[in-house]
Every structure is written in C-alpha cells, then in structure tokens.
Design a protein around this motif. Sequence first.
Motif, short mmCIF file in Angstrom:
data_model
loop_
_atom_site.label_atom_id
_atom_site.label_comp_id
_atom_site.label_asym_id
_atom_site.label_seq_id
_atom_site.Cartn_x
_atom_site.Cartn_y
_atom_site.Cartn_z
N LEU A 34 1.37 2.61 7.73
CA LEU A 34 0.33 3.07 8.99
C LEU A 34 0.71 3.80 9.89
N GLN A 35 2.01 3.54 10.03
CA GLN A 35 2.75 4.87 11.65
C GLN A 35 2.04 5.99 11.29
N ASN A 36 2.18 7.07 10.03
CA ASN A 36 1.90 8.07 9.66
C ASN A 36 0.94 8.83 10.20
N LEU A 37 -0.11 7.71 9.55
CA LEU A 37 -1.44 7.39 9.77
C LEU A 37 -1.77 7.64 11.83
N GLU A 38 -1.39 6.21 12.29
CA GLU A 38 -1.57 6.28 13.06
C GLU A 38 -1.19 7.61 14.24
N GLN A 39 -0.07 8.23 14.60
CA GLN A 39 0.31 9.55 14.78
C GLN A 39 -0.99 9.91 14.96
N LYS A 40 -1.97 10.58 13.58
CA LYS A 40 -2.56 11.61 13.07
C LYS A 40 -3.52 11.48 14.60
N ILE A 41 -4.42 10.31 14.27
CA ILE A 41 -5.38 9.82 14.72
C ILE A 41 -5.42 9.84 16.34
N LYS A 42 -7.00 10.28 16.57
CA LYS A 42 -6.81 10.77 17.83
C LYS A 42 -7.95 9.46 18.66
N ILE A 43 -7.73 8.72 20.10
CA ILE A 43 -8.08 6.99 19.81
C ILE A 43 -9.81 8.14 20.66
N GLU A 44 -10.75 8.00 20.21
CA GLU A 44 -12.12 8.22 20.40
C GLU A 44 -12.49 7.35 20.59
N ASN A 45 -13.93 7.20 21.61
CA ASN A 45 -15.16 6.01 21.85
C ASN A 45 -15.90 6.10 20.14
N THR A 46 -16.13 4.89 19.62
CA THR A 46 -17.27 5.23 18.91
C THR A 46 -16.91 3.70 18.55
N VAL A 47 -18.94 3.69 18.01
CA VAL A 47 -19.15 2.19 17.76
C VAL A 47 -18.57 1.75 16.43
N LEU A 48 -18.22 2.25 15.32
CA LEU A 48 -18.80 2.24 13.88
C LEU A 48 -17.75 2.86 13.66
N TYR A 68 0.45 -1.48 -0.05
CA TYR A 68 0.14 -0.09 -0.17
C TYR A 68 1.31 1.14 -0.15
N ASP A 69 0.43 2.50 -0.06
CA ASP A 69 0.91 3.49 -0.41
C ASP A 69 -0.04 4.38 0.41
N SER A 70 -1.02 4.12 0.62
CA SER A 70 -1.01 5.79 1.61
C SER A 70 -2.64 4.98 2.26
N ALA A 71 -3.11 5.27 3.46
CA ALA A 71 -4.20 5.09 4.20
C ALA A 71 -5.27 5.77 4.92
N GLY A 72 -6.32 5.42 5.29
CA GLY A 72 -7.13 6.44 6.37
C GLY A 72 -8.26 5.28 6.85
N ILE A 73 -9.22 6.05 7.99
CA ILE A 73 -9.94 5.93 8.54
C ILE A 73 -11.11 6.32 8.75
N ALA A 74 -12.65 6.09 8.82
CA ALA A 74 -13.30 6.70 8.46
C ALA A 74 -14.19 6.65 9.56
N TYR A 75 -14.68 7.44 11.13
CA TYR A 75 -15.78 6.53 12.38
C TYR A 75 -16.69 7.97 12.44
N GLN A 76 -17.63 7.00 13.29
CA GLN A 76 -18.96 8.02 13.31
C GLN A 76 -18.96 8.42 15.36
N LYS A 77 -18.84 10.08 15.23
CA LYS A 77 -18.79 10.86 16.08
C LYS A 77 -19.88 11.33 16.03
N GLU A 78 -20.10 11.49 17.13
CA GLU A 78 -21.89 12.64 16.92
C GLU A 78 -22.17 12.77 15.99
#
Length: 599
Positions: A52-66, A30-40
Amino acid sequence: MCGIVGYLGKKEKTISVLIEGLKALEYRGYDSAGIAYQKENKIKITKSVGRLQNLEQKIKIENTVLGIGHTRWATHGKPSTTNSHPHQVGSITLVHNGIIENYIELKQFLEKHNYQFQTETDTEVATALIDYCYQETKNMISALKRAQKELKGSYAFAILNNEEPNILYAMKKESPLILGKTKEELFLASDPMAICAYTNNICYLKEGSILKLEPKKITLIEENETIPIWVTLDMEQTKCSKNGYDHYMLKEIYEQPDVIYNTVMPYLENNLENLHKMPNFNQYEKIQIVACGSAYHTGLVGKWMLEGVGNIPVEVEIASEYRYKKVFYDKKTLVIVVSQSGETADTLASLRKANKDNIDTLAIVNVITSTIAREAKYVLPVKAGIEIAVATTKAYLAQLALFSLITLKLMIEKKLIENEELEELLAHYQKLPIKIKKLLKELNVKELASKTYKNEDIFFLGRGIDYAICTEASLKLKEISYIHSEAYAAGELKHGTISLISKKTPVFSLVTDKEISEKTISNIKEVKARGAYSIVITTGQLDEKSDYYDDKIVIPNTHFLLQPILNIIPFQLLAYEIAKLRNCDIDKPKNLAKSVTVE
Ligand code: AGP
C-alpha cells in the motif's frame, strides 16, 4: 484476499478513510491496490502494484466527499497496475471482490457492442456490462438489476457513476459486503475491520442486495427488505496490535493460553451447563467435517477424537471437493463446517449445500458475525479474538479444543465416561491454559531452527492422531518459510516417499500416542538408517542414548483427548523461527490470503 472500502461523507476525510480502510484490510493478503474518488464531476483513479505504501506515494490528497478503494489478490490476470481495481468503462467505475464465472461469454457479447478491453480481468467485463445496461436505460437501479440477471459467479461491488455525482452504489452476491453509518457519513466494506475505526453501527447486506447511498440517504433493495437491519459491532473483536511482539503470528501463539481458557471455560462452569446446551450429538449416526487448509487439519484431529473416543463414524472432507461431489448424508448426519474467518468460499458453499438438503449443520467459527456463523443451524464460537497473521495458530488450537468438547458431550450422552474419569478430564481442562503457558515459556526451538532452516525439504512423521497434527505442522512451515515439506503417516513413507530422504534431511517425528509409539519408532529407524537428521517430539521419557534420534523435544503430558492441543505448539514456534531466519514476511506470506473468499 481482495478488500473493498467505500465512503460518502466529509470532504476532508475521504482519502484518509480509504487509505486507512485499505491498511486495515492488508492482513487479508493482496498484491496491488487502488482508489477512485470523485473530483469536480470527474472520477480520478490511482492504482499501484505491491504494498500500500506504493499507492500512498502516488495519491494526491484532495478534498472529495465520495470514494472507493480496493486491495486485489489476483485471480484473473497477473498482479499489475492495469489489472488492479478500480476499473472504469464508460460511465462506470467500480471495485469488485469475487469471480465472474461467465465473463468470457459476456466479453464476447460486449465486444459485439463495441466495447474494448484493456485488462485480463473478469472485473473489467462486469464494469462494461453495468455500463452497457446503464446506457440502455439511463437508470442505475434498473441497470444493476439487469446486470444481476446476467452475471454468474460471486461479487461484491462498490460502484461510482460519473453521471451521478455524490452517489455510491453497491451490489452483492456470495461475497461479503457491509454498510456502516454515522450521523453524517456512510461506509461500505468487505470486512468490518476496514471501517471499525469510524463506526460500530453496521448492516450485513443480504444476498442479491442493491444499495444506493446518497448524502444521509440509504436506498436498499433486497428480496424481502428495504430497511437496513443495523447491528452493533463488537469492538473487542476488532482491536489489534502487535503488543510488543515482532510479528502478529508470535503474539497470537503466545495468546493461546488465554484463547483456550476463553473457549473452554464457559462450557465447564456451573456443572457443565453450557456443555449440556450443545446440540444432542447422540441423535446422529454419522458426522461429516468439511473445511479448508488448517481448518481441515483440525477436522482430521476431530475425526480421531470423535471416532476413537466418542464412537461415531466421521468423514473429513476438503470443502472445495465436497461442494461438487455426490455426498451421502441424511437426517441422521451432522455436517460440521470449520472456519476461522467464516467467509471461506468453498466452506460456505458446502454449508449451503447441506442446508439446502435440510441436513443439520454446525459451524465452528471464530468470526461470529461472519456469513458461515449466520447461516449454520448451530454455532460453536471459537473465542480466539481477531487473528491477523495469515498463518493460523490460536484459532486452530481453539478449534481443537471445541472438537474435544463435542467429544466430551458425546461421551456423556452415550455414557462412555464414568464420573471418576470425567472429574479427571475436567481437572485436565482446568490445568490446560497453565500447561500451554509453561510450555511456551520453556520451549526453545531456536537451535533446532538454526540447524534446519537452510534445508529445502523437511518431513513430518506420525501415526494416528500424531499424523493429523503433522499435517498442520507441515502446512505451518510451508506457508511462512517457503520450505517444501510433507507430512506422512509414518508407516506409509516406505511406499515411495522414503526415496527423498538423504543425508541430513530433517525428519521431525511426533510420538505421543503410546499405543503405537513402538511402530512409529521403527519407521524413524528406517529414515535414520538412510542418513536423516532425526528429531523426535514426544511426551515420553525417551532413552537418552537412543540411536534413532539426533535431537528431541519433550512436551508435557495431559489427558489423551487434550494432548493434541499441546502437541502442535512446538511446531508453530519452529515454523516461526525458521521463517524468521529465512527473512520471510511472516505475517503476510507471498501468494496467500487470510480469508479465501473465492473458490
Ligand atoms: C492457515 O494457516 C491457512 N492460512 C489456511 O489454510 C486457512 O486455514 C484456510 O484458508 C481456511 O480458512 P478459514 O479457517 O478462514 O476458513
């Protein structure tokens, strides 16, 4: 190649399931990565280029079910944060594996309906199309059915709609997608590896499936099915670790004695009971072998075995060509597809072409749960276990072993082998794993690697079966060390390519076929006379004082049908050592994907 993971479940777990799922898919390339999640009631998206570590550094750990996640291997548009998935248009956010072939005309249509596009991707167009269909109907299932009619090409989608919280949609055609579940969670993935840490209860979605996942509720819309068919994933197939080795590739090379044992022995036990259960090959007048990359190279060796020893005409075809060309086959033809992953798009399309024409098909395949394994009429499993390194080694070797067994079956059917010779061959099979182990223990190619790793061109020469092995030797070197290399039928070099040989150009020559070794040696003399640094790999006892080679590697002898299985091993190690000296990313070479699920 691209990877998908989706999750609907426990709020404290979603982000980690997505990240860990994507990590498990890294091996695919792969050459890039991303996530989407539902929040409020909003969809949040984080994307990043590179590891992926680049993505991990950007992600805020939030509570979400989806949430949904994606690793992208660029097809339409360069690797960039903008082009990476998830894409969002209107109410729809999605990730996509596959290629939308009619995206240009769809884009023109959507532009007329006031859609504007930010990326160069086909996926953004598919997202807009689904949004367009949704805005017309305000019903997601109808929207997906309508989009399905408009989309041409291949796709596996995981889809969120920000107007429908807590619901995950999916849709698939020609790209793999599986559903997984536990009591309280639902998973989506393009590859079982992404979710096997959480569940072994999975369902392979069929072509044309549309899926709606709500907490603890699954709605499946398939042609003849509304209830998922659950199967238990073989967890042994998913276990992987480097086991103390520096790289997966090296570990996989050293697993080869066991792989050959596991692949071959079941056919030899109980008086060849399982060998006799293989299809009757004698009913065919021709065999076509269709595959890509290294699997194609095993086909070249298979051709030599089947024609030379099994006495049946064989054509070997590159799957991306075969699927679009006029093919001459009939009821007396067997089409053999070869694939480690069982998901290679062109190989799968070739298999479907033959199936559609009611031609008998046989798959030599490692991933036994794959689409190719499920769709072929006959399957011969390669028992290599999970192969992580992009450069195949152990699966290639086991494919060669299966071709030798098909040839053996044919020889028995055609009465081409006397009892005595059969006993001798079976004894060679028994000894083969030990011989591979011994060869791996004794081989030292480090010095040769250090003498050659700075070169930018390396050649591999051989005749007949040795040439077939050279094609794979050359690919191994190219893909992990980025050195330009070519495999040449030894007699063909002087028809042009010999002009590239200059002082100190490394030329590796494989000389194990005794019947034509003298001819190959003449060709080696030709390159040596032009200053090449000549290395000979042979089973014979070459004259120590010979003037046509500078270095040599001696491989042990075995039955000629099994000899190719030993012959490739020095080249696998050589490619590995050269790539290591060049500081290459051996397990994940640039631009490459483990499983090529687009054409
Ligand atoms: C092997 O080292 C390569 N990475 C590649 O050529 C591979 O063999 C090819 O893409 C076919 O894959 P498959 O065996 O999974 O169908």
